[in-house]
Design a protein around this motif. Sequence first.
Motif, PDB file in Angstrom:
ATOM      1  N   GLY A  35       0.810  -1.214   0.000  1.00 40.76           N
ATOM      2  CA  GLY A  35       0.000   0.000   0.000  1.00 40.76           C
ATOM      3  C   GLY A  35       0.837   1.255   0.000  1.00 40.76           C
ATOM      4  O   GLY A  35       1.758   1.409  -0.797  1.00 40.76           O
ATOM      5  N   MET A  36       0.533   2.138   0.938  1.00 41.33           N
ATOM      6  CA  MET A  36       1.208   3.420   1.005  1.00 41.33           C
ATOM      7  C   MET A  36       1.535   3.766   2.446  1.00 41.33           C
ATOM      8  O   MET A  36       0.681   3.699   3.330  1.00 41.33           O
ATOM      9  N   GLU A  37       2.784   4.150   2.673  1.00 43.34           N
ATOM     10  CA  GLU A  37       3.248   4.551   3.999  1.00 43.34           C
ATOM     11  C   GLU A  37       3.148   6.067   4.117  1.00 43.34           C
ATOM     12  O   GLU A  37       3.772   6.809   3.353  1.00 43.34           O
ATOM     13  N   LEU A  38       2.338   6.525   5.061  1.00 40.99           N
ATOM     14  CA  LEU A  38       2.145   7.952   5.294  1.00 40.99           C
ATOM     15  C   LEU A  38       2.892   8.350   6.557  1.00 40.99           C
ATOM     16  O   LEU A  38       2.831   7.651   7.570  1.00 40.99           O
ATOM     17  N   ALA A  39       3.585   9.479   6.491  1.00 37.01           N
ATOM     18  CA  ALA A  39       4.312   9.968   7.653  1.00 37.01           C
ATOM     19  C   ALA A  39       4.155  11.475   7.740  1.00 37.01           C
ATOM     20  O   ALA A  39       4.081  12.175   6.730  1.00 37.01           O
TER      21      ALA A  39
ATOM     22  N   ALA B 232      -3.377  -0.668  -0.086  1.00 37.82           N
ATOM     23  CA  ALA B 232      -3.706  -0.248  -1.453  1.00 37.82           C
ATOM     24  C   ALA B 232      -2.921  -1.130  -2.415  1.00 37.82           C
ATOM     25  O   ALA B 232      -1.804  -0.796  -2.800  1.00 37.82           O
ATOM     26  N   GLN B 233      -3.484  -2.257  -2.781  1.00 38.47           N
ATOM     27  CA  GLN B 233      -2.802  -3.199  -3.663  1.00 38.47           C
ATOM     28  C   GLN B 233      -2.675  -2.616  -5.071  1.00 38.47           C
ATOM     29  O   GLN B 233      -3.524  -1.866  -5.540  1.00 38.47           O
ATOM     30  N   ASP B 234      -1.562  -2.961  -5.731  1.00 34.18           N
ATOM     31  CA  ASP B 234      -1.328  -2.668  -7.155  1.00 34.18           C
ATOM     32  C   ASP B 234      -1.079  -1.190  -7.454  1.00 34.18           C
ATOM     33  O   ASP B 234      -1.002  -0.804  -8.623  1.00 34.18           O
ATOM     34  N   LEU B 235      -0.945  -0.358  -6.437  1.00 34.17           N
ATOM     35  CA  LEU B 235      -0.670   1.054  -6.680  1.00 34.17           C
ATOM     36  C   LEU B 235       0.814   1.205  -6.980  1.00 34.17           C
ATOM     37  O   LEU B 235       1.663   0.831  -6.169  1.00 34.17           O
ATOM     38  N   GLY B 236       1.154   1.737  -8.170  1.00 37.04           N
ATOM     39  CA  GLY B 236       2.546   1.851  -8.588  1.00 37.04           C
ATOM     40  C   GLY B 236       2.950   3.282  -8.868  1.00 37.04           C
ATOM     41  O   GLY B 236       2.142   4.218  -8.787  1.00 37.04           O
ATOM     42  N   GLU B 237       4.216   3.451  -9.223  1.00 37.59           N
ATOM     43  CA  GLU B 237       4.761   4.788  -9.455  1.00 37.59           C
ATOM     44  C   GLU B 237       4.073   5.493 -10.615  1.00 37.59           C
ATOM     45  O   GLU B 237       3.990   6.716 -10.643  1.00 37.59           O
TER      46      GLU B 237
END
Length: 513
Positions: A363-367, A399-404
């Motif tokens: 997924g996505m790491e939020l900081a 969040a699967q499959d989320l890419g650059e």
Amino acid sequence: MELIKKNIHMDRIKCKAATQITLEDDRNVPDQKPDMERLILQKGEIKTEEIKAAEDHVNVKGKLVFSILYVTDEGNVSRVDGQLPYEEQVYMEGVRSGDTVEVRPELENMSIDMINSRKLSVRALLSLSLCVEELYDEEMAVELYHEEPIETKKKLLTIAEIAIQKKDILRFKEEIEMPQSFPNIFEIIWEDVRISGMGFEALNGQIAAQGEIQAFFLYEGEGEERPLKCYEKTIPFRETIECQGCSEAMIPDISYHVSHSETEARADFDGEERVACLDLVLDLDIKMYEEEQIEALRDVYGVSKDVQAVTKQGSFSRMLVRTSGRTKLTEQVSLPAGVPELGEICHSSGEIMMDSMELTENGMELAGTLAVEILYTAGDEKGLFSFQTELPFQYEMEAQDLGEACSYDVKPSVEQLTVAVLGSGELDVKAVLGFGLLGFCSMEENTITDISITEPDLNVLKDLPGIVAYIAKEGDDLWNLGKRYYVPLEQIREMNHLSGDILKAGEKILIVR
């Protein structure tokens, strides 16, 4: 023969840019205002006034509107408002004159200090995120009506179309009556009005917005001593916005910002100034998406004639993820050195400052940090005091499959914030942070634009065997075999007692022309 096409309406990012602006200036206290003894609170807001696009450049004009609350030299409380203008030319490759440029300003840092009792030093760091989006259409062949014996191959695609794009406003007018134990209002000195827990829902012909208005007022009461009173109230709301063409199946992607906030005192039915009237306006940037499953025509071949598909590559949008998440923060905070001891907390507010958003395997790491400001009365000293503290956080959204290569938008919000006194110098801070994530990816697909039919090459047909015993290889399917030997698919299925079109490696297939 008739090739049926479907028009698909989508949006995409044409170009984007970002910049930072540093503002620094001194401001005098207006003559009608008393001298400053010490500062209590400060707040700032960026207002965009003009956006003008030119060739590869965008000119942005705006201002930083700021306010301070301070203790006067006579021990009372007063307020000063001011503004700092700015103008910035931003290089933005690809933008053209006439493009609509969306500008998202953010006040990253602001510091207001006293130079002396009549002068302030204002320093601020602003960031501007600029984006140009464009609407575009792609045609996709979905059916072929024909009299010739022709085989067609289709592929099921899920595509996100933009159904509605518009701007609107949401206005709140609330009357907040002071409790009986509170004095009448002489003057509202300070206000802090925020929206929390905002969510949107698509309805038939409408959009529903729900959340809470968190309103805080500091006012001077009537009477000889003019007592200072703090009052705050949470007002839940559910409002609807007319939206022609909207349906329950649509997916909302709506951004908002407060464009106007005004509070004034008014008389109640008895003629006493006991009502704080709040006028709040939100500017809405509305996009409504519609997911549709489309059987796209991918390939064709003829049985008795040569049938060729004319193709081109098209770009289509697919919604990858639409999710939300929450994380809790709990921390015990000590008062900074030199700050008067806590008596009673009057008000607390929090703002999320995002530091990073990094894609991970899942997924996505939020900081970032939650900046908390606390207004309080001291134990032994008279008057109001404040201090700020920062609570760092890290949170991973699934969040699967989320890419650059994907485009995504994260909307953070402070859903809950409570501050409790543990002791004279200790506070217990608890918060719930909410995050909404909407992500899209672009698919490149070959689309059929035309069909050509010609007489077959007799030499090619002559060289084809009448009967073929074929052993399937890895990756083979009936379509490739039927196309190679000019044989209808159903004929191959019946002869080999097959229910599907996928073949296993080593499987024996009999083909008769």
